[in-house]
Design a protein around this motif. Structure first.
Motif, mmCIF file in Angstrom:
data_model
loop_
_atom_site.group_PDB
_atom_site.id
_atom_site.type_symbol
_atom_site.label_atom_id
_atom_site.label_comp_id
_atom_site.label_asym_id
_atom_site.label_seq_id
_atom_site.Cartn_x
_atom_site.Cartn_y
_atom_site.Cartn_z
ATOM 1 N N ILE A 63 4.003 -5.157 -4.903
ATOM 2 C CA ILE A 63 5.061 -5.233 -3.897
ATOM 3 C C ILE A 63 6.265 -4.375 -4.299
ATOM 4 N N ASP A 64 7.173 -4.171 -3.365
ATOM 5 C CA ASP A 64 8.383 -3.374 -3.588
ATOM 6 C C ASP A 64 9.114 -3.833 -4.856
ATOM 7 N N ILE A 91 -5.733 -0.302 -2.871
ATOM 8 C CA ILE A 91 -4.513 -0.537 -3.636
ATOM 9 C C ILE A 91 -3.312 -0.138 -2.798
ATOM 10 N N SER A 92 -2.277 -0.954 -2.838
ATOM 11 C CA SER A 92 -1.021 -0.663 -2.157
ATOM 12 C C SER A 92 0.106 -0.753 -3.177
ATOM 13 N N VAL A 93 0.881 0.332 -3.312
ATOM 14 C CA VAL A 93 2.002 0.368 -4.253
ATOM 15 C C VAL A 93 3.282 0.556 -3.441
ATOM 16 N N GLY A 94 4.187 -0.411 -3.526
ATOM 17 C CA GLY A 94 5.342 -0.451 -2.637
ATOM 18 C C GLY A 94 6.500 0.437 -3.055
ATOM 19 N N HIS A 121 -2.637 3.568 -1.423
ATOM 20 C CA HIS A 121 -1.476 3.861 -0.566
ATOM 21 C C HIS A 121 -0.209 3.713 -1.393
ATOM 22 N N ILE A 122 0.630 4.756 -1.385
ATOM 23 C CA ILE A 122 1.879 4.717 -2.128
ATOM 24 C C ILE A 122 3.035 5.139 -1.225
ATOM 25 N N ILE A 159 -2.861 8.278 -0.747
ATOM 26 C CA ILE A 159 -2.168 8.510 0.516
ATOM 27 C C ILE A 159 -0.703 8.102 0.358
ATOM 28 N N GLN A 160 0.180 9.073 0.559
ATOM 29 C CA GLN A 160 1.618 8.827 0.426
ATOM 30 C C GLN A 160 2.284 8.863 1.794
#
Length: 266
Positions: A63-64, A91-94, A121-122, A159-160
């Motif tokens: 998370i953020d 994966i999601s990087v906030g 996803h970043i 993916i940014q």
């Protein structure tokens, strides 16, 4: 379908907010210094490796403002698999978040078929360190195990802000190509790749330091390329999985240390 998912949280430092896993997985915190802002987790497995018709479904959300290092317990073995084996990792990087992952090498046994899809996803302010290492198989079992797997196909997309900035498509079918040819593996048996991106930083100095270090390393061939002003890709060919893993882990630990220092100052 075997799966695990992990979501970070924040409470002065990064904590584990949500976690879910099915056999054979288990996730444990391995952060030695509990005062470190960086959360360190290890994926453990009671299985000897990926078996025929296995499907691993993995989801990670950083998370953020949080920071996570995800480690593995041991080499990832892929056994003979007529129906194939699959792994999907999302994966999601906030915003202002950090994620590092240098897993142990993948070891495809004779007759193994493996397909992996990694989607990351970043945000523009995210920091990401991502590595993968592929071996030729059970090298120390003799020539009969070298590149005797049926297929290895691993796709990684980063993916940014909805824009694809990096794609690695590793497709190897040993029966269809001579991997000893010029431009292929040649005299090497292992290969690794490492992608790194960090916001508002020119990575030239990092690249020069890495190149200087690797130039003194015996038994490898490497190349490092600037993808964006703030991102690079490092590729290494070698003959020992442990050597490549140690080289990547050293880079990962340096970045983990820097993120801990930065977060402590904040």
């Amino acid at each position: 379908m075997e799966k695990y998912s992990l979501k970070t949280g924040l409470r002065e430092q990064t904590i584990l907010k949500d976690v879910y896993f099915t056999p054979p997985f288990n996730l444990v915190e391995v952060r030695e210094n509990k005062k470190n802002p960086l959360l360190e987790m290890m994926v453990m497995s009671s299985s000897p490796g990926i078996l025929n018709d296995d499907f691993y479904d993995i989801n990670i959300e950083v998370i953020d403002g949080s920071s996570l290092n995800l480690q593995t317990q041991s080499y990832q073995r892929i056994y003979i698999s007529e129906k194939g084996t699959n792994q999907h990792m999302n994966i999601s990087v906030g915003v202002n978040a950090y994620f590092s992952h240098v897993p142990h090498p993948v070891v495809p046994h004779k007759g193994a078929r493996y397909t992996a899809k990694n989607t990351i996803h970043i945000k523009n302010s995210s920091t990401l360190l991502w590595a993968e290492i592929l071996t030729c198989g059970r090298k120390h079992m003799g020539e009969g195990e070298l590149f005797q797997f049926k297929k290895h196909h691993a796709i990684t997309e980063i993916i940014q802000e909805e824009v694809l900035i990096f794609k690695d498509n590793l497709y190897i079918v040993p029966e269809e190509i001579n991997l000893k040819e010029f431009g292929q593996y040649e005299e090497f048996t292992h290969q690794g790749s490492l992608f790194f991106i960090t916001p508002e930083t020119d990575v030239i100095e990092r690249m020069e330091n890495i190149a200087q270090r690797l130039s003194k390393e015996e038994g490898i061939s490497y190349g490092i390329s600037k993808v964006l002003d703030n991102a690079y890709v490092l590729r290494i060919l070698g003959n020992e999985g442990e050597q490549l893993y140690k080289l990547f882990t050293q880079i990962r630990k340096e970045e983990d240390y820097l993120i801990n220092q930065r977060l402590r100052l904040n």
